[in-house]
Scaffold this active site. Structure first.
Site, PDB file in Angstrom:
ATOM      1  N   SER A  41      10.296  61.299 -38.868  1.00  0.00           N
ATOM      2  CA  SER A  41       9.397  60.582 -37.967  1.00  0.00           C
ATOM      3  C   SER A  41       8.603  61.528 -37.073  1.00  0.00           C
ATOM      4  CB  SER A  41      10.185  59.593 -37.100  1.00  0.00           C
ATOM      5  OG  SER A  41      11.083  60.275 -36.242  1.00  0.00           O
ATOM      6  N   HIS A  42       9.030  62.809 -37.003  1.00  0.00           N
ATOM      7  CA  HIS A  42       8.319  63.787 -36.185  1.00  0.00           C
ATOM      8  C   HIS A  42       7.799  64.957 -37.030  1.00  0.00           C
ATOM      9  CE1 HIS A  42      10.495  61.570 -33.094  1.00  0.00           C
ATOM     10  NE2 HIS A  42       9.582  62.005 -32.258  1.00  0.00           N
ATOM     11  N   GLU A 182       9.831  55.826 -35.901  1.00  0.00           N
ATOM     12  CA  GLU A 182      10.812  55.221 -36.799  1.00  0.00           C
ATOM     13  C   GLU A 182      10.394  53.802 -37.179  1.00  0.00           C
ATOM     14  OE1 GLU A 182      13.321  56.374 -38.353  1.00  0.00           O
ATOM     15  OE2 GLU A 182      13.565  58.338 -37.424  1.00  0.00           O
TER      16      GLU A 182
END
Length: 334
Positions: A41-42, A182
């Site tokens: 997600s990053h 997310e």
């Protein structure tokens, strides 16, 4: 993909979107860190976020950060409306210098665009032997405990503790129930989210990620997460003369860009308190870590470091659909 391939892809996408070379290099390193450490997600998914923000015109693609010293132990960097990564890089050397000179120092990043993780920043400071804390608001996406209307951002808190000869103790978590990325990944995959992640626009619990993104996320831990979120708003907003999450999303005017605001980073030199006995007291911290791991519990960050070792040896896997979307950005077909 190897990490070098991920880095090259990130730089090409960012440069193709119009970001200057120094900004593209700094932003790419944050995304490589996310991918390397198993935090999808990053990782390179955030290239979609960055390019969308660039396309809105709400980020300066060639901003030159300006470093100032408002007081002996304080550093302020005006990011000029650019991404936060380069502003941090420009302020970091002086922050480290001041922390080692005075025992504690603070860095305020102002007028910067945020869209990624904080742990690379605190880890950069633990590499210098410092204890570090970082805080930043975002857009008002999160409802306070007991409410259903957004007031807070995801408002992450990151902490780093140096461990000589070992991976530092680092955690980085949103004060929301989950990182917004997310929820977006669930939406992209067509998967429902747990019903305690957020509300729809009418304030009802929902498992539809698109409805949560259009409604309000929840804080973690009820009133405790809500209080921490409020703290982040205050110390990385009004305290440093920058925006709250509500002010950030109001200024966005529906453009859908990443948050524009501030970040506060604190750095503490253990030797400032401990002098020649610093090694002795850091070893006492190691006894605590051993007591945690000795009973089978996991230290925060352990999974990231395990993923890092695998990634450095084997590379990373990027979902085919995401890779296709990113490649389209490099050819102008997105």
């Amino acid at each position: 993909m190897t990490l070098d391939e991920v880095r090259d892809l990130a730089r090409r996408v960012l440069a193709g979107a119009g970001l200057s070379a120094d900004h593209a290099a700094a932003v790419a390193e944050t995304l490589v860190a996310g991918e390397r450490d198993g935090c999808g997600s990053h990782g390179v998914y955030r290239l979609l976020v960055a390019t969308r923000t660039i396309a809105t015109g709400r980020v300066s693609t060639d901003a030159v950060p300006v470093v100032r010293e408002p007081a002996q132990a304080l550093v302020r960097v005006d990011g000029g409306g650019g991404f936060a990564q380069l502003a941090f890089e420009r302020g970091k050397p002086l922050l480290i210098e001041k922390a080692k000179a005075f025992g504690i120092a603070a860095l305020a990043l102002n007028n910067v665009v945020h869209f990624a993780a904080l742990w690379p920043e605190v880890e950069a400071l633990t590499d210098a032997g410092l204890v570090a804390l970082a805080f930043t608001p975002s857009h008002a996406w999160v409802a306070p405990a007991g409410g259903t209307e957004p007031v807070f951002g995801t408002n992450p808190i990151a902490f780093g503790w140096p461990r000589p000869g070992r991976d530092p103790f680092v955690f980085d978590f949103a004060t929301s129930a989950v990182a917004r990325g997310e929820i977006e990944l669930h939406r992209r995959a067509g998967k429902p989210v747990p019903d305690d992640w957020g509300y729809d626009a009418e304030g009802r619990s929902t498992t539809d990620p698109a409805e949560v993104l259009a409604g309000a996320m929840r804080t973690f831990g009820g009133h405790k997460g809500s209080a921490l979120a409020a703290m982040v708003e205050l110390i990385a907003g009004p305290l440093i003369g920058d925006r709250t999450s509500r002010e950030s999303i109001a200024a966005d005017e529906g453009a859908g860009a990443s948050p524009l605001g501030g970040e506060l980073i604190l750095a503490i030199d253990p030797a400032g308190f401990l002098g020649a006995s610093v090694a002795e007291h850091l070893s006492r911290a190691e006894a605590m870590f051993a007591a945690i791991e000795g009973q089978g519990a996991r230290l925060p960050g352990a999974r990231r470091y395990a993923a890092r070792r695998r990634s450095l040896a084997e590379g990373v896997q990027v979902p085919a659909a995401l890779h296709a979307d990113l490649m389209a950005l490099t050819t102008g077909d997105a």
